[in-house]
Design a protein around this motif. Structure first.
Motif, short mmCIF file in Angstrom:
data_model
loop_
_atom_site.label_atom_id
_atom_site.label_comp_id
_atom_site.label_asym_id
_atom_site.label_seq_id
_atom_site.Cartn_x
_atom_site.Cartn_y
_atom_site.Cartn_z
N VAL A 181 0.84 -1.21 0.00
CA VAL A 181 0.00 0.00 0.00
C VAL A 181 0.87 1.25 0.00
O VAL A 181 0.66 2.18 -0.78
CB VAL A 181 -0.96 0.01 1.21
CG1 VAL A 181 -1.59 1.38 1.39
CG2 VAL A 181 -2.04 -1.04 1.04
N ARG A 185 0.12 3.98 -5.62
CA ARG A 185 -0.65 5.20 -5.85
C ARG A 185 -1.38 5.62 -4.56
O ARG A 185 -1.43 6.80 -4.23
CB ARG A 185 -1.66 4.93 -6.97
CG ARG A 185 -2.68 6.00 -7.20
CD ARG A 185 -3.54 5.60 -8.38
NE ARG A 185 -4.53 6.58 -8.73
CZ ARG A 185 -5.79 6.57 -8.29
NH1 ARG A 185 -6.19 5.62 -7.47
NH2 ARG A 185 -6.63 7.49 -8.67
N VAL A 186 -1.90 4.61 -3.84
CA VAL A 186 -2.62 4.91 -2.61
C VAL A 186 -1.68 5.51 -1.56
O VAL A 186 -2.00 6.52 -0.93
CB VAL A 186 -3.29 3.63 -2.05
CG1 VAL A 186 -3.93 3.90 -0.71
CG2 VAL A 186 -4.31 3.10 -3.04
N LYS B 109 -5.40 4.19 -11.55
CA LYS B 109 -6.60 3.70 -10.87
C LYS B 109 -6.36 2.91 -9.58
O LYS B 109 -7.28 2.67 -8.84
CB LYS B 109 -7.39 2.79 -11.83
CG LYS B 109 -8.01 3.51 -13.00
CD LYS B 109 -9.18 2.74 -13.60
CE LYS B 109 -8.76 1.44 -14.27
NZ LYS B 109 -8.03 1.67 -15.53
N GLY B 110 -5.13 2.43 -9.36
CA GLY B 110 -4.87 1.53 -8.24
C GLY B 110 -5.55 1.97 -6.95
O GLY B 110 -5.33 3.08 -6.48
N GLY B 111 -6.38 1.11 -6.36
CA GLY B 111 -7.06 1.42 -5.10
C GLY B 111 -6.46 0.64 -3.95
O GLY B 111 -5.44 -0.03 -4.11
N PHE B 112 -7.10 0.70 -2.78
CA PHE B 112 -6.58 0.03 -1.59
C PHE B 112 -6.39 -1.46 -1.83
O PHE B 112 -5.33 -2.02 -1.58
CB PHE B 112 -7.54 0.22 -0.41
CG PHE B 112 -7.35 1.51 0.29
CD1 PHE B 112 -6.37 1.66 1.26
CD2 PHE B 112 -8.14 2.61 -0.02
CE1 PHE B 112 -6.18 2.86 1.91
CE2 PHE B 112 -7.96 3.82 0.63
CZ PHE B 112 -6.99 3.95 1.60
N SER B 115 -3.91 -2.42 -4.73
CA SER B 115 -2.54 -2.06 -4.39
C SER B 115 -1.98 -2.97 -3.30
O SER B 115 -0.83 -3.41 -3.37
CB SER B 115 -2.46 -0.61 -3.91
OG SER B 115 -2.82 0.26 -4.94
N ALA B 116 -2.80 -3.25 -2.28
CA ALA B 116 -2.34 -4.10 -1.18
C ALA B 116 -1.94 -5.47 -1.72
O ALA B 116 -0.97 -6.07 -1.27
CB ALA B 116 -3.42 -4.23 -0.12
#
Ligand code: ATP
Ligand code: MG
Lengths: 330, 253
Positions: A181, A185-186, B109-112, B115-116
């Protein structure tokens, strides 16, 4: 220096850390210390999550002990009263506390300022009162007994050593997810929010979405830790989940280094094991923590981990200078 | 031709101060339009209200004909409108490259969850973000400072970095708030060059600037504000000779 390059290559660091966790039990002479290692592991999971929120995103929670406590109590109650298996307790508490954190986060994180700190402070107090007063569920101030020991998919974790490896597996999973994470990006959006909310938003970062997201994630880490704690100790009482523990968690984050996952683990390890070495101070434990916190803030404002890093860098620079002075040809 | 950006009766009052007073403004596509005016004329406030960093007291803002007056800042950014700041707002603890990478937030666009778990497409996206961000740094000439902490850059470079970060979002309209403030003569010249090159990227630029030479050199059109109102508008030569403008500036002293 190895520690320095590890910071830059977290995955290499991750592999080394895994090996360390694997071998650690063989280095301790006294079984009691396995106990301490387990608690360190559990606390590390909470502190990693809290660091994502506080260190990376710059949002302060003063109520993470409540999420930890809810994780422990929900699974504890389901186990002790209705003989639910631990895995069911984990899933239910993740869902329930996830929703709770979301509902708290939405209104408070939309506002600027320290509303989250206040709301989580209030939450901590309310949850603590629930633990104390809802006798028929929680067992009240004297605690909840009869929580089943951990068993997952038919595999019992009944020895300290096996529990240590279970906690380590969860710690490594938490750490790996968090490394991913942070380096995404996040993670950049979170640090951008910390740096300047206005600048982040004109670049299209949906501030409240990311703040709420990381708040919920950090709450879920605490829930997982609470679950591991409940099925390890098998007896829980409100006093483990009070305001003081929330403060202790924040202290671990700050001492370790705000915004460094390794620092978070370091802080958790240091402050969890310290009381073991400081038994002489017994009643002054909190004061000693306070003192340590103040000293670190004064002398190493970037946290112990970064403080040490800076120190090492400075020593390397000095060493280089010395070399240069001695050999003018280079 | 329809304007890219239009304000209708836009007002912002701070207590008794009318920072913007019933302002009607049109920005046409593809041009570099400058907004000048004495200190306190309301230029920064105009940018703040357009990007809805602060809400207006009254009036409307239209972007490509769509009302954006009550939209959130990040939504406005997603529609293609971004800006820089008079007082720099870099992510000063992050590296130069990371700052630009945040600029690409809207274009990834990568979200939580993804990405995790570092899903394969996130991995590819991350590489694309990194590579393109490096290109932006090359475009503005900061490629030798890629891994430095942004806050440790010399001031002039920090201004350029803020511009690179905004460019990385590939806006349709870019509002620059005094990009040459605090720069020395040579840095100002570099900035002029850079702004001219931005026009070639098909980005409309609105420029607030005190440096008259810079304004005259790069802009096609100039709007003059005083006390929240438009007092003159036209091409640079006309503005240079305008009575009302001279009075506003001289009246200040
Ligand atoms: N947040 C605020 N609160 C109160 N008054 C404000 C605020 N922001 C701006 N003002 C006032 O509004 C007026 C316009 O300010 P603004 O910053 O927009 O001027 P400007 O044209 O950008 O000036 P400068 O050239 O000095 O940057 C000034 O009188 C200023 O004092
Ligand atoms: Mg201004």
């Amino acid at each position: 220096m190895m520690t320095l390059s590890l910071m830059k290559k977290p995955l290499a660091g991750f592999v080394l850390f895994s090996i360390l966790l694997l071998l650690l039990p063989f280095t301790v002479t006294n079984d009691y210390y396995i106990n301490v290692l387990i608690i360190i592991g559990i606390n590390s999971i909470i502190v990693i999550g809290l660091d994502l929120l506080v260190g990376y995103t710059g949002q302060i929670s003063l109520g993470h002990a409540a999420f930890y406590g809810l994780g422990a109590y929900i699974t504890g109650i389901l186990s002790a009263r209705w003989a639910w298996p631990p895995i069911g307790g984990l899933l239910i508490s993740l869902v329930m506390v996830g929703i709770l954190a979301f509902l708290i986060g939405i209104p408070t994180l939309k506002l600027h300022g320290h509303y989250l700190a206040m709301a989580t402070l209030g939450l901590g107090i309310i949850v603590f009162i629930f633990f104390q007063e809802l006798d028929f569920l929680t067992g009240g101030p004297s605690g909840l007994v009869g929580i089943a020991p951990m068993s997952l998919f038919g595999i019992p974790f009944d020895s300290d050593l096996s529990y240590y490896y279970l906690v380590s597996a969860f710690l490594l999973a938490t750490l790996l997810l968090s490394i991913n994470v942070v380096r995404s990006r996040v993670g950049r959006a979170l640090r951008a929010i910390h740096g300047s909310e206005v600048a982040a938003s004109v670049l299209g970062v949906n501030i409240s979405r990311f703040k709420v997201g990381i708040f919920v994630l950090s709450a879920l880490y605490a829930v997982t830790a609470g679950w591991l704690y409940a099925h390890y100790i098998t007896f829980i009482s409100p006093s483990s989940f009070g305001f003081m523990f929330s403060i202790k968690l924040i202290t671990m984050v700050v001492i370790g280094s705000l915004g460094s996952l390794w620092g978070a683990i370091f802080g958790a390890a240091l402050l969890t094991s310290l009381p073991e070495f400081l038994v002489v101070f017994e009643n002054y434990e909190t004061s000693v923590f306070g003192l340590i916190l103040i000293l670190v803030m004064i002398f190493m404002p970037r946290g112990l981990m970064r403080g040490l890093e800076d120190l090492i860098k400075r020593m390397i620079d000095l060493g280089r200078q010395n070399l240069k002075e001695r050999s003018p040809t280079s | 031709m329809n304007p890219v950006l239009k304000t209708e009766g836009l007002s912002k009052h701070f207590g008794g101060v009318k920072a913007l007073d019933q302002l009607d403004l049109e920005i046409s596509k593809g041009a570099i339009q400058s907004i000048i005016g004495p200190n306190g004329a309301g230029k920064t406030t105009l940018f703040n209200v357009i990007s809805n960093v602060i809400p207006p007291t009254g009036g409307e803002v239209l972007f490509n004909g769509v009302k954006i007056t009550r939209k959130q800042t990040h939504t406005i950014a997603a529609m293609g409108l971004t800006r820089t700041f008079q007082n720099l707002r870099l992510f000063s603890e992050m590296t130069v490259l990371e700052n630009v990478m945040v600029g690409m937030h809207l274009r990834s666009k990568g979200g939580f969850f993804s990405s995790a778990l570092k899903l394969p497409w996130v991995f590819r996206e991350e590489r694309r973000i990194r590579e393109e961000s490096r290109e932006w740094l090359r475009f503005v000439g900061l490629h030798d400072h890629t891994d430095r902490i942004a806050g440790s850059l010399p001031f002039g470079n920090q201004r350029i970095l803020e511009l690179a970060r905004a460019l990385a979002s590939k806006p349709q309209l870019l509002m620059l708030d005094e990009p040459a403030a605090g720069l020395n003569m040579r840095e100002t010249q570099d900035m002029v060059q850079l702004i001219s090159r931005i026009r070639d990227l098909d980005i409309t630029v609105v420029l607030v600037e005190h440096d008259m030479d810079l304004v005259m050199e790069v802009s096609e059109r100039v709007t003059v504000l005083d006390q929240g109102r438009k007092i003159a508008e036209g091409d640079p030569e006309a503005i240079r000779k305008d009575e009302a403008v001279l009075k506003a500036y001289l009246g200040e002293e």
